[in-house]
Design an enzyme around this catalytic site. Structure first.
Site, PDB file in Angstrom:
ATOM      1  N   ASP A   1     -13.610  -1.504   0.678  1.00 33.27           N
ATOM      2  CA  ASP A   1     -12.544  -1.213   1.621  1.00 33.27           C
ATOM      3  C   ASP A   1     -12.819   0.192   2.174  1.00 33.27           C
ATOM      4  OD1 ASP A   1      -9.880  -1.237   2.812  1.00 33.27           O
ATOM      5  OD2 ASP A   1      -9.324   0.168   1.225  1.00 33.27           O
TER       6      ASP A   1
ATOM      7  N   ASP B   1     -10.217   2.575   4.487  1.00 30.69           N
ATOM      8  CA  ASP B   1      -9.072   3.494   4.413  1.00 30.69           C
ATOM      9  C   ASP B   1      -8.482   3.571   3.013  1.00 30.69           C
ATOM     10  OD1 ASP B   1      -9.410   3.869   7.077  1.00 30.69           O
ATOM     11  OD2 ASP B   1      -7.649   2.756   7.715  1.00 30.69           O
TER      12      ASP B   1
ATOM     13  N   ASP C   1      -8.113  -0.314  -2.589  1.00 29.09           N
ATOM     14  CA  ASP C   1      -6.909   0.388  -3.063  1.00 29.09           C
ATOM     15  C   ASP C   1      -5.601  -0.298  -2.688  1.00 29.09           C
ATOM     16  OD1 ASP C   1      -7.063   0.936  -0.281  1.00 29.09           O
ATOM     17  OD2 ASP C   1      -5.708   2.636  -0.584  1.00 29.09           O
TER      18      ASP C   1
END
Ligand SMILES: [Mg+2]
Length: 265
Positions: free
Chosen positions: A13, A15, A209
């Site tokens: 991922d 961001d 996250d």
């Protein structure tokens, strides 16, 4: 545990994971990026960002031409020269048309990327106007901000489900896409393509996250849950045996996760 000599794909991922949530910096992970490059380990971005944004980022990180997954799994580009096809653009157009109809008929309150200009997207994201334009170049999903109640959200989701669309929650935005696409489905397809290409049993390590990363973290062999700001807990399935939760946020946490799983010796 995998080593740098294994046929390994690292899927990440962006961001809040490889990129700092606030500054978009990846410098704390630089050491690992160099190690992966030196050992020819593919680093595949798997993000809610658009293909246009990811390609730009790949250029700045010296990763041009690497496969990537964009728009939360709605877009998978394995071959660098593959151009977005018309079907994709039609898909975005069809999603937008439905959203506009639902808003008109039922009065849902939301703002999608297609409703505003690049200046507003810049304010929402902290992106420059130039980068915000890339974020608007959508192929198969819409990102939006919800300004209505939770009950109305459930009603909205039901209307979308009737059209085979689903909502997933990212770090900053909600995303609407085909109910059959997810980061997890795209990762499974990606790994099939690697295995078909040379017949090797490629391993996968994923880092994320947010709640929208859960399908991806369930689909990889080794999962790193990077400490994040999401109010919704990020819990992987009980079948996922190799899970590590970092104590650091963003790219520091990213390095911590790599350190945990990869034997560099
Ligand atoms: Mg994230």
């Amino acid at each position: 545990m995998p080593s740098l000599q294994d046929p390994l794909v690292v899927i990440t991922d962006l961001d809040g994971s490889l990129l700092d949530h606030h500054t978009y910096s990846w410098q704390p992970a630089e050491h690992w990026l160099e190690m992966l490059k030196a050992n020819h380990i593919p680093l595949v971005f798997c993000s809610s960002k658009t293909a246009a944004e990811i390609e730009q980022l790949q250029i700045s990180m010296g990763l041009s031409g690497s496969p990537f997954i964009a728009e939360n799994g709605a877009v998978l580009r394995f071959h660098p020269d593959a151009q977005p096809d018309n079907i994709m653009e039609q898909r975005y157009g069809a999603i937008r048309a439905l959203l506009e109809r639902l808003r008109e008929e039922k009065g849902f309150k939301f703002f999608g990327f297609g409703d505003v200009d690049e200046k507003v997207i810049g304010e929402w994201t902290g992106l420059s106007a130039q980068d915000a334009v890339l974020a608007q170049r959508r192929e198969a999903s819409e990102a939006f901000i919800w300004r209505d109640s939770d009950e109305r959200m459930a009603e909205f989701a039901a209307c979308l489900a009737a059209a085979d669309l689903a909502i997933t929650q990212g770090g900053r935005f909600y995303h609407i896409m085909s109910k059959n696409s997810s980061k997890g489905a795209a990762v499974q397809r990606l790994m099939e393509l690697y295995r078909q290409r040379d017949g090797r049993q490629w391993l996968s390590l994923g880092l994320g996250d947010g709640p929208n990363d859960i399908p991806m973290l369930n689909a990889v062999d080794y999962a790193v849950i990077i400490r994040g700001y999401s109010k919704t807990p990020v819990d992987v399935s009980a079948q996922q045996h190799y899970v590590y939760r970092t104590s650091a946020f963003g790219p520091e946490g990213w390095s911590e996760g790599m350190e945990h799983f990869i034997t560099s010796a």
